[in-house]
Every structure is written in C-alpha cells, then in structure tokens.
Design a protein around this motif. Structure first.
Motif: not given
Length: 457
Positions: A286-307
């Motif tokens: 969901a974060l990748a779709k919102k920010n236009g990034g890839n899932v693997s990078k967004s997964l790292e971001t989601a685990e550390s600090s969602m939005n």
C-alpha cells in the motif's frame, strides 16, 4: 572513577587532535565479561573535546575511547563481594592496596596529576594550565595553605571535617552515618532504615558545625563547583533498562516482552510469524503504491516507520518523498519508544553475529575499513554501544552558540577478545561519529562536511 586507582590515565594521551588541548571526560561504562580472566572487571571510558568547532572543522580525533580491565584477584577490589555467602572464605588473606599508593589525580580534570601546588603541596594537577585555572577561576588562591577550623564538638566530627576536600559537610555526615551504620547495625533490616539513620546523623552533624566550619566547608564546595562548571560535564548516572523494540511481535506472542528475543520454540510460532509478515507486506504494498516506490524498499520503510511524521520545529509533515532517509526514519521510530534514552548498549554475545548500531542516516554508514582491527592481538573490533544525541541535553551546552558541541551518534567499537596487554593499563578503541543528513533533518542537528569521523590510536 578509575578502575585502576594506582594507574590513572595520563592527560597527554587524551589530547584533541585539532586544538591539542586536554579532552573532557564524557562517560564511563562498567561492562565486565567472562573472557578472558583479565576482563572480570572492565570499564570503557569516553572522552571528547569540549570545543564544538573542533568537531566541525576537524571531526577526526575529537572523540577518543579507552578500555581498562582487571582480573578478579587484584589489589584494589576484594575477590568476592562482602554480601556473598562465601565472602569470608574467598576473601581470606586479601589486603587492599593502601590509598597512599593510589595515583594523584588532577583537581580540574580528574586525570593523572603528578604536579603538586608548590605552596600547599596538597592539591595535584596534570598540567600548569589546569593549576592556573584552579588558582584564577577557582578558590584555591584563598584556600591554599589553610586548614579546617578546629572542631569544638566530638573527635569523630573533627576527623570528618578534616577530611573535607571536594565537598561540604554533607559528605562528612554521610561518611559518619555509613560508619555508624556499619558498626551498630551490620545486618540492617532494610535499606529504608539505613537511609533514615543517615539522615538523622547528617542533621546532628550539621547542627554541631560552628559558623567558621560551615563557611570553610561552603568554600570547598564552591571551589569544586566553579572548576567543575568550567571544565567538566555535569555528573549524572546512566540507568540501564531492557528495550522492548517490536510491540507488534510481542502482542502476537512472537517475542519475549523483557528481552525482545524471538520465541520460536512456542507452539504456533511459525503460523503467527507468517501472518505478521503477510500483514507487513500488505502495508508495504500500500505504501509503495502511494509513493510510487517498490515493494521491497517499502517493506523496509513499513517495518521501521509507516508514514513517518518528521518533526520540524513546532510543525509536523508527512514525509512522502521517494528520496527519504530511511535510516533516519528507523532511528526516529525506534527512539520514539524511549525518547529519553542517551545510550544504546549491544555488546556481541559469544558465538553470535555482530550486532548492528542504530544509524542516524543512510549517508556515512561506516565501512569495514573504517574499523581497524585491534593493534595488539589482530582480532576484529565489534560494535559495543552508541551514544545518542539526547545526551547533549544533559551536558550543560549552550546550543545557541555557533561552535556548540553537536553530533548525530557516536559509535564505539572494541576488541572482540578483550585482549590483555601486560603492563599496559589502557587500550585505545575506536569511536565513529555519524551526523544527521540533510534528507533526515531539515534545520535540525546537521554538520557540514564528512558524515563519519574516526578516532582510534
């Protein structure tokens, strides 16, 4: 507080590489280990230059770290604590080194002080510079050669007053109370009762001081505080607490609440872990779709600090840039759980992989070549702890000054094997300084120039 009172660190080994002035003691950690035997008592000391300009213009060498250690059997500390049930047997025959053989320490900085005041021969210094500071900025010019006023009360009080050197009659009262407590009530019922007795004794001693004695004690206290304020950081105690770092995993029963360790042995762990992983992957998509990034990078971001919400002054904004500093966001969320923490300790356990520090930025993450191996045994140096920028709030620093001391984090690496070098009482270790990046903080604690600085000797 020196682990080895007979061999105190020489101030000349702790000079700033830029201004070449004596560094200031920052903190020490008592971290004993089982291997080798010489590391039964083990202390890490951290020093830094108090001049912020040195950190900005020449960050290398503005922090320095040394390791000191002693075996269980030494002339300074009893082999077994007196509270141990076998203390009497284990400590039989042990005699402490007389305090007269302890090394003198500088009144100003606390380092080795081989130079004594030529007039009173009682106060010691590491250098002529620090002697001048005490004479001109402190009260030694007034107190030099003086003696405590004679006591008109009891011999015990006279002895305590005569022993005053760096503090007022409070220290003498506490010492007398402790002595009385030990002789009259060796097996004290509770710590609360002992504290009550100390307070009562303190009050009694304070009331029996004459006006002259009180004035003398006050001058000694003022003298110390004046010098401390100019040349030292405030003296505080670091309280150690375990970190619970994955609230979701704990709620799902996947991690232990006290240690944060995964509880893989429990029934159903794999199924619950897979469910939590799927939940995080969904959040990442969901974060990748919102920010236009890839899932693997967004997964790292989601685990550390969602939005993640990044504070800027009194405002907050939602960071949706594709070029955000993910390390900073991870740092921000982790620290937010315990915002008052000033230090993170993560010494490697035997036979386990090396722990990773909590970096403050994607930029300037140290490389293997930034951490040289131990020069004595050739073993690698591993991460032990890091100092956090929150410590700056407790260091009595004028943050509005253009040359104020500042850093993102200080990473300390030490010899993996705690190597013991005969007749060498202090081993230099490595300090890496990482600063916040511009992507991580807008208008916050930033330092131009290199992101990482190395201090090792």
């Amino acid at each position: 507080l020196w682990l080895n009172p007979e061999h105190v660190l020489d101030s000349q080994s702790m000079l700033c590489d830029y201004c070449h002035k004596s560094m200031t003691f920052l903190l020490q950690l008592y971290s004993p280990e089982d291997h080798p035997l010489e590391a039964f008592h083990r202390v890490i000391y951290v020093f830094c230059c108090k001049t912020g300009a040195c950190h900005k213009k020449s960050p290398r060498g503005s922090f320095k770290v040394v390791r000191s250690q002693l075996g269980q059997y030494n002339p300074y500390y009893s082999p077994v604590s007196k509270d141990d049930e076998n203390a009497e047997e284990e400590n039989e025959g042990w005699e402490p080194l007389p305090t007269s053989k302890h090394a003198p320490t500088c009144f100003v900085c606390g380092m080795h002080g081989p130079k004594f005041c030529s007039k009173c021969h009682k106060v010691s210094y590491c250098s002529a510079e620090h002697q001048t500071i005490h004479w001109t900025k402190g009260l030694h010019k007034q107190l030099c050669g003086t003696v405590p006023p004679p006591a008109s009360t009891t011999p015990a009080l006279e002895t305590n007053l005569a022993g005053l050197s760096l503090s007022n009659n409070t220290a003498a009262a506490e010492a007398a109370a402790a002595q009385k407590n030990g002789s009259d009530n060796e097996n004290e019922d509770s710590e609360a009762e002992a504290e009550t007795e100390r307070k009562e004794t303190k009050t009694t001693l304070t009331q029996t001081l004459t006006k002259e004695q009180q004035e003398y004690a006050n001058k000694l206290d003022i003298d110390y505080k004046l010098v401390e304020r100019m040349n030292r950081f405030p003296e505080l105690e670091i309280i150690s607490e375990a970190e619970v770092f994955d609230e979701e995993a704990i709620e799902e029963g996947l991690a232990d609440e006290s240690s944060g360790d995964e509880q893989e042995a429990e029934e159903g762990w794999e199924e619950r872990a897979a469910a939590l992983k799927a939940k995080r992957e969904k959040q990442a998509a969901a974060l990748a779709k919102k920010n236009g990034g890839n899932v693997s990078k967004s997964l790292e971001t989601a685990e550390s600090s969602m939005n993640a919400l990044v504070p800027v002054g009194d405002e907050v904004y939602e960071n949706t840039k594709t070029g955000i500093d993910s390390a900073f966001l991870t740092f921000q969320k982790r620290i937010a759980l315990y915002p008052d923490q000033v230090l993170r300790y993560a010494r490697m356990e035997y036979e386990l992989t090396n722990p990773e520090p909590l970096y403050v930025s994607d930029a300037g993450i140290p490389k293997a070549e930034d951490i040289p191996p131990c020069p004595h045994c050739g073993q690698e140096r591993t991460f032990e702890f890091q100092i956090l920028p929150q410590l700056l709030n407790y260091m009595a620093i004028d943050h509005s000054a253009s040359d104020a001391l500042d850093f993102g984090t200080v990473l300390v690496y030490s010899c993996k094997d705690n190597c013991h070098v005969e007749d060498k009482h202090y081993q230099h270790e490595v300090a890496l300084v990482q600063h916040f990046s511009e992507d991580g903080m807008q208008g916050g604690n930033m330092t131009a120039g290199p992101s990482v600085s190395v201090s090792s000797k």
